[in-house]
Enzyme design. Structure first.
Site: not given
Ligand code: NAD
Ligand code: TYD
Length: 340
Positions: A155, A126-127
């Site tokens: 992160k 993430t940023d």
């Molecule tokens: P989210 O919270 O919607 O989904 C996370 C998923 O990970 C869920 O399905 C959860 O069940 C699973 N999970 C959590 N802990 C776990 C574990 N110990 N073992 C296996 N599965 C596990 O998150 P998101 O918004 O889809 O983000 C996904 C990724 O992208 C993350 O790594 C986040 O840091 C990164 N990210 C998100 C954004 C954003 O705007 N949402 C922006 C940049 C980066």
């Protein structure tokens, strides 16, 4: 690339990514490893349950025995790690699951992938690892890491671990860092889906502080295209930033949402600010454009309208989430603020 492991594929971005892979690459085989935490929703990929190229495995990325057994019984060409605790406010209430999943989970995946000589590993970051910007400037891939929340610190720690495996073991990893995503299947605790759902129910929209914090919004499909480009065309050891070129103040987005939904601005409620609230995120994604041939395609106005429409068209999806466990968290997070 024939067989890929996607972790966290039942979450918002992971489920959109799996849908993208299965529709773009008919011969690909995707294994989705997800713990199904409060944020993981099997319904997100319901239509693929009987698809021959899709396998769901319930499991925890921090469980080394389980993860090693999964790697030993498959022949993955690549791993894309989405699995994480992802919500800043929750990390302020309790950072321990963030440390465990986001850091230890990454270490377990790195070791498993290394022992099986996996050819490519993508860490979805993430940023927010770059910290906060003032009113001017953009994050580039060389901006120093300076996280401000327990979420972003976890992160950033994972990113540094990935970096160390690249340097120490010549491990074939890539790190992607993206700005705030919006789109279908986002859990209604994040700003946009929370405010759409609240407004539909004529509930208050709790804006932290003065609502002048700025985020750069990218449609989730543009992010998925970026990760796909990094996976297939990226250079080992590199970091790629993705953003939407759509900087907005929170109050501006809130007003836009209310006007799309035809709801009054009286629903806006200013509440106590988030501790350590980062002022502004904005991304320079010229490296991804030059080296991966990627750029964001969805215009924010169109993307936001389509997203609102998706939530309007899928009330059962939202209602099932907004009942039960989610509501307990909601009270803990907002109860005092809305009553003060
Ligand atoms: P989210 O919270 O919607 O989904 C996370 C998923 O990970 C869920 O399905 C959860 O069940 C699973 N999970 C959590 N802990 C776990 C574990 N110990 N073992 C296996 N599965 C596990 O998150 P998101 O918004 O889809 O983000 C996904 C990724 O992208 C993350 O790594 C986040 O840091 C990164 N990210 C998100 C954004 C954003 O705007 N949402 C922006 C940049 C980066
Ligand atoms: P969020 O969607 O939680 O993403 P992040 O914190 O990872 O950027 O929040 C986006 C912005 O909206 C952020 O500046 C915090 C703000 N916000 C509110 O004002 N009220 C809310 O209820 C939420 C969830 C977020």
């Amino acid at each position: 690339m024939k067989q890929i492991l996607v972790t966290g594929g039942c979450g918002f971005i992971g489920s959109n990514f799996i849908r993208y892979q299965l529709s773009e690459y008919p011969d690909i085989s995707v294994t989705n490893l997800d713990k199904l935490t409060y944020a993981g929703n099997l319904e997100n990929l319901k239509e693929y349950e009987s698809h021959s190229g899709y396998t769901f495995v319930k499991g925890d990325i921090t469980d080394a025995d389980f993860v090693n057994a999964l790697f030993n019984s498959n022949d993955f060409d690549a791993v894309i790690n989405f699995a994480a605790e992802s919500h800043v406010d929750r990390s302020i209430l309790d950072s321990s699951p963030f440390i465990h999943t986001n850091i230890v989970g990454t270490q377990v995946l790195l070791d498993a992938a290394r022992s099986r000589n996996i050819g490519r590993y993508v860490q979805v970051s993430t940023d927010e690892v770059y910290g906060s910007l003032g009113p001017e400037g953009l994050f580039t891939e060389t901006t120093p890491i300076a996280p401000n929340s327990p979420y972003s610190a976890s992160k950033a720690s994972a990113d540094l671990l990935v970096r160390s495996y690249i340097k120490t073991f010549d491990f074939p990893a890539i790190i992607t860092r993206c700005s705030n995503n919006y789109g279908p299947y986002q859990f209604p605790e994040k700003l946009i889906p929370l405010f759409i759902s609240n407004a539909q129910e004529d509930k208050s929209l709790p804006i932290y502080g003065e609502g002048t914090n700025v985020r750069d919004w990218i449609h989730v499909i543009d992010h998925c295209r970026g990760i796909d480009a990094a996976l297939r065309k990226g250079e080992t050891g590199q970091v790629y930033n993705f953003g939407g070129n759509a900087e907005m103040q929170n109050i501006e987005i809130t007003r836009l949402l209310l006007s799309i939904l035809g709801k009054p601005e009286s629903l806006i409620k200013y509440v106590t600010d988030r501790p350590g609230h980062d002022l502004r995120y904005a991304i320079d994604c010229s490296k991804a454009e030059a080296e991966l041939g990627w750029k964001p395609e969805t215009k924010f106005d169109t993307g936001l309208k389509d997203t609102v429409q998706w939530y309007l068209d899928n009330p059962e999806w939202v209602n099932r989430i907004r009942s039960g466990q989610y509501m307990k968290y909601y009270d803990q997070q907002y109860g005092n603020r809305l009553n003060s």
